[in-house]
Design a protein around this motif. Structure first.
Motif, PDB file in Angstrom:
ATOM      1  N   TYR A  66       0.841  -1.208   0.000  1.00 17.80           N
ATOM      2  CA  TYR A  66       0.000   0.000   0.000  1.00 17.80           C
ATOM      3  C   TYR A  66       0.875   1.258   0.000  1.00 17.80           C
ATOM      4  O   TYR A  66       0.579   2.225  -0.697  1.00 17.80           O
ATOM      5  CB  TYR A  66      -0.957   0.000   1.197  1.00 17.80           C
ATOM      6  CG  TYR A  66      -1.974  -1.118   1.148  1.00 17.80           C
ATOM      7  CD1 TYR A  66      -2.590  -1.478  -0.046  1.00 17.80           C
ATOM      8  CD2 TYR A  66      -2.309  -1.831   2.289  1.00 17.80           C
ATOM      9  CE1 TYR A  66      -3.505  -2.510  -0.099  1.00 17.80           C
ATOM     10  CE2 TYR A  66      -3.232  -2.871   2.248  1.00 17.80           C
ATOM     11  CZ  TYR A  66      -3.820  -3.204   1.052  1.00 17.80           C
ATOM     12  OH  TYR A  66      -4.727  -4.231   0.999  1.00 17.80           O
ATOM     13  N   ALA A  76     -19.626  -5.764   6.990  1.00 22.24           N
ATOM     14  CA  ALA A  76     -19.474  -5.135   5.677  1.00 22.24           C
ATOM     15  C   ALA A  76     -20.805  -5.059   4.924  1.00 22.24           C
ATOM     16  O   ALA A  76     -20.955  -4.240   4.011  1.00 22.24           O
ATOM     17  CB  ALA A  76     -18.455  -5.914   4.846  1.00 22.24           C
ATOM     18  N   ASP A 127     -14.979  -2.516   9.902  1.00 23.73           N
ATOM     19  CA  ASP A 127     -14.479  -3.886  10.073  1.00 23.73           C
ATOM     20  C   ASP A 127     -15.234  -4.457  11.267  1.00 23.73           C
ATOM     21  O   ASP A 127     -15.663  -3.712  12.150  1.00 23.73           O
ATOM     22  CB  ASP A 127     -12.966  -3.884  10.348  1.00 23.73           C
ATOM     23  CG  ASP A 127     -12.321  -5.237  10.061  1.00 23.73           C
ATOM     24  OD1 ASP A 127     -11.617  -5.353   9.044  1.00 23.73           O
ATOM     25  OD2 ASP A 127     -12.532  -6.180  10.862  1.00 23.73           O
ATOM     26  N   GLY A 138     -14.050  -3.829   5.464  1.00 21.24           N
ATOM     27  CA  GLY A 138     -13.074  -4.829   5.903  1.00 21.24           C
ATOM     28  C   GLY A 138     -11.694  -4.208   5.957  1.00 21.24           C
ATOM     29  O   GLY A 138     -10.716  -4.768   5.468  1.00 21.24           O
TER      30      GLY A 138
HETATM   31  C1  LIG Z   1      -7.363  -9.984   4.912  1.00 23.03           C
HETATM   32  S1  LIG Z   1      -7.984  -8.742   5.966  1.00 23.03           S
HETATM   33  C2  LIG Z   1      -7.757  -7.293   4.977  1.00 23.03           C
HETATM   34  C3  LIG Z   1      -7.646  -6.062   5.793  1.00 23.03           C
HETATM   35  C4  LIG Z   1      -7.340  -4.778   4.997  1.00 23.03           C
HETATM   36  N1  LIG Z   1      -8.365  -4.481   4.037  1.00 23.03           N
HETATM   37  C5  LIG Z   1      -5.987  -4.868   4.360  1.00 23.03           C
HETATM   38  O1  LIG Z   1      -5.912  -4.956   3.132  1.00 23.03           O
HETATM   39  O2  LIG Z   1      -4.979  -4.840   5.095  1.00 23.03           O
HETATM   40  C6  LIG Z   1      -9.718  -8.997   5.957  1.00 23.03           C
HETATM   41  C7  LIG Z   1     -10.473  -8.131   6.962  1.00 23.03           C
HETATM   42  O3  LIG Z   1     -11.861  -8.331   6.759  1.00 23.03           O
HETATM   43  C8  LIG Z   1     -12.495  -8.293   8.024  1.00 23.03           C
HETATM   44  N2  LIG Z   1     -13.812  -8.950   7.899  1.00 23.03           N
HETATM   45  C9  LIG Z   1     -14.060 -10.275   7.711  1.00 23.03           C
HETATM   46  N3  LIG Z   1     -15.385 -10.476   7.623  1.00 23.03           N
HETATM   47  C10 LIG Z   1     -15.979  -9.258   7.770  1.00 23.03           C
HETATM   48  C11 LIG Z   1     -17.334  -8.803   7.761  1.00 23.03           C
HETATM   49  N4  LIG Z   1     -18.340  -9.654   7.585  1.00 23.03           N
HETATM   50  N5  LIG Z   1     -17.586  -7.502   7.913  1.00 23.03           N
HETATM   51  C12 LIG Z   1     -16.557  -6.605   8.088  1.00 23.03           C
HETATM   52  N6  LIG Z   1     -15.260  -6.983   8.107  1.00 23.03           N
HETATM   53  C13 LIG Z   1     -14.977  -8.292   7.949  1.00 23.03           C
HETATM   54  C14 LIG Z   1     -11.526  -9.001   8.947  1.00 23.03           C
HETATM   55  O4  LIG Z   1     -11.766  -8.670  10.305  1.00 23.03           O
HETATM   56  C15 LIG Z   1     -10.190  -8.478   8.414  1.00 23.03           C
HETATM   57  O5  LIG Z   1      -9.792  -7.312   9.089  1.00 23.03           O
END
Ligand SMILES: C[S@@+](CC[C@H](N)C(=O)[O-])C[C@H]1O[C@@H](n2cnc3c(N)ncnc32)[C@H](O)[C@@H]1O
Length: 353
Positions: free
Chosen positions: A149, A229, A201, A178
């Motif tokens: 990033y 989300a 998140d 997320g």
């Molecule tokens: C692989 S991480 C990516 C985080 C960030 N976008 C990044 O690129 O560093 C996935 C994220 O999605 C969140 N997540 C998973 N299911 C979710 C949901 N139903 N609603 C909101 N967030 C969610 C997790 O808590 C996690 O922080």
């Protein structure tokens, strides 16, 4: 043993398995090198076992055995008792460059810690949500994307779409779904001060980290909300971003529909996500396919399947054709699909309302 076995095939697979087990243990050694600081010490300057152990503050006998694995595994070079980490190898294992993929070793080592629970999920169904996975999962997910990033988000990922950049520069209502520890979210807020950015998140620990970073960056145009989300207010946004998250969700299609509904007409959704070929034979040509299927089982997919019996769960090897179909089915018009600099495993999908 059956007489029908092809002995040459058996022997060649047995030999291959030794290499597989060797590489798997090398992953653990790479992770131990990062956890103990030993790889960093070695990257600073070559040394003997005693010298490296002294500089790292570690037990020489362990350091010697670790170096044995690293030399025989082709990571570290040695000559007359002096061990060297070639600078090209160091760039891939330490430091702030996006070439540093040591977080992958941490992710794989992490997954091995909950194999008993995973085996039970294979039998009974269900899964392990990120918040319940072992280790510092927030820090791990952050480490996997941070350098990329820093290097590419503003000048490359957002720049794939001129309409998106114009909207951000003019001042848009933006949501990063997320968002995890929020590094991408904070960089967007920093680069586009006229925009108002919210990161959502469902993991509150991730948002604590995101808020702390926003404060340290002096940002006043970003805030964070614990939410699913799929729970976005209808018609309230100009831009939605989702970095490396839709394939983790229990109900990705429901979330895509919610994102489409949350965007104002003409609004843009930038999706950074899986883009595998549909065919398993074509996937087998990709050097990262096995690793990503494994990380899916131990992290992404199991997070998704923790969301109830009707959970879908795409995983990071979900095909590009499936993602495109789901975007259109959710009500988007697909405006473009672009490669992701520094990450050949994903694509950038630009979708419009
Ligand atoms: C692989 S991480 C990516 C985080 C960030 N976008 C990044 O690129 O560093 C996935 C994220 O999605 C969140 N997540 C998973 N299911 C979710 C949901 N139903 N609603 C909101 N967030 C969610 C997790 O808590 C996690 O922080």
């Amino acid at each position: 043993m059956s007489e029908a076995l092809d002995r040459d095939r058996l022997k060649s697979f047995a030999v291959r398995l030794m290499a597989v087990y060797g590489d798997a243990t090398l992953v653990q050694m790479i992770d131990l090198g990062a956890r103990t600081g030993l790889t960093g010490v070695l990257a600073e300057a070559p040394g003997t076992v005693a010298d490296l152990a002294g500089r790292a503050g570690l037990q020489p006998r362990y350091v010697q055995e670790w170096l044995g694995a690293m030399v025989t595994g082709g990571v570290v070079a040695h000559d007359a008792g002096v061990f060297t980490l070639p600078p090209e190898h160091a760039a891939c294992l330490v430091g702030d460059s996006f070439y540093n993929t040591s977080a992958m070793a941490r992710a794989i080592a992490n997954g091995n810690q909950h194999n008993d629970v995973l085996a039970e999920a294979f039998r009974q169904g269900g899964g392990i949500a990120y918040g319940d996975q072992p280790g510092d999962i927030v820090g791990l997910l952050d480490a996997m994307g941070r350098a990329r990033y820093d290097t590419f988000l503003v000048d490359s990922y957002l720049a794939v779409d001129a309409q998106l950049v114009r909207a951000l520069a003019d001042g848009a209502d933006v949501c990063d779904v997320g968002c995890g520890a929020g590094h991408a979210t904070n960089l967007i807020a920093q680069a586009f001060p006229a925009s108002s950015v919210v990161g959502v998140d469902r993991n509150p620990d991730a948002l604590d980290a995101a808020r702390a970073e926003a404060a340290s960056m002096g940002l006043t145009n970003v805030r964070y909300e614990v939410a699913d989300a799929a729970d976005l207010e209808a018609g309230a946004l100009d831009v939605v971003t989702a970095f490396d998250v839709i394939h983790d969700l229990s109900h990705p299609r429901e979330t895509l529909r919610a994102i489409a509904g949350a965007l104002r007409p003409g609004g843009t959704f930038l999706l950074y996500d899986a883009a595998a070929p549909s065919d398993l034979d074509a996937q087998a040509e990709l050097p990262w396919a096995t690793m990503m299927y494994g990380i899916s089982v131990n992290a992404c997919l199991t997070n998704a399947l923790a969301g109830g019996e009707d959970a879908e769960g795409w995983g990071p090897m979900y095909p590009r054709a499936g993602v495109e179909e789901a975007l259109v089915a959710a009500g988007f018009e697909l405006a473009g699909v672009h490669p992701v600099k520094g990450d050949p495993m994903n694509a950038l999908y630009v979708a419009r309302r």
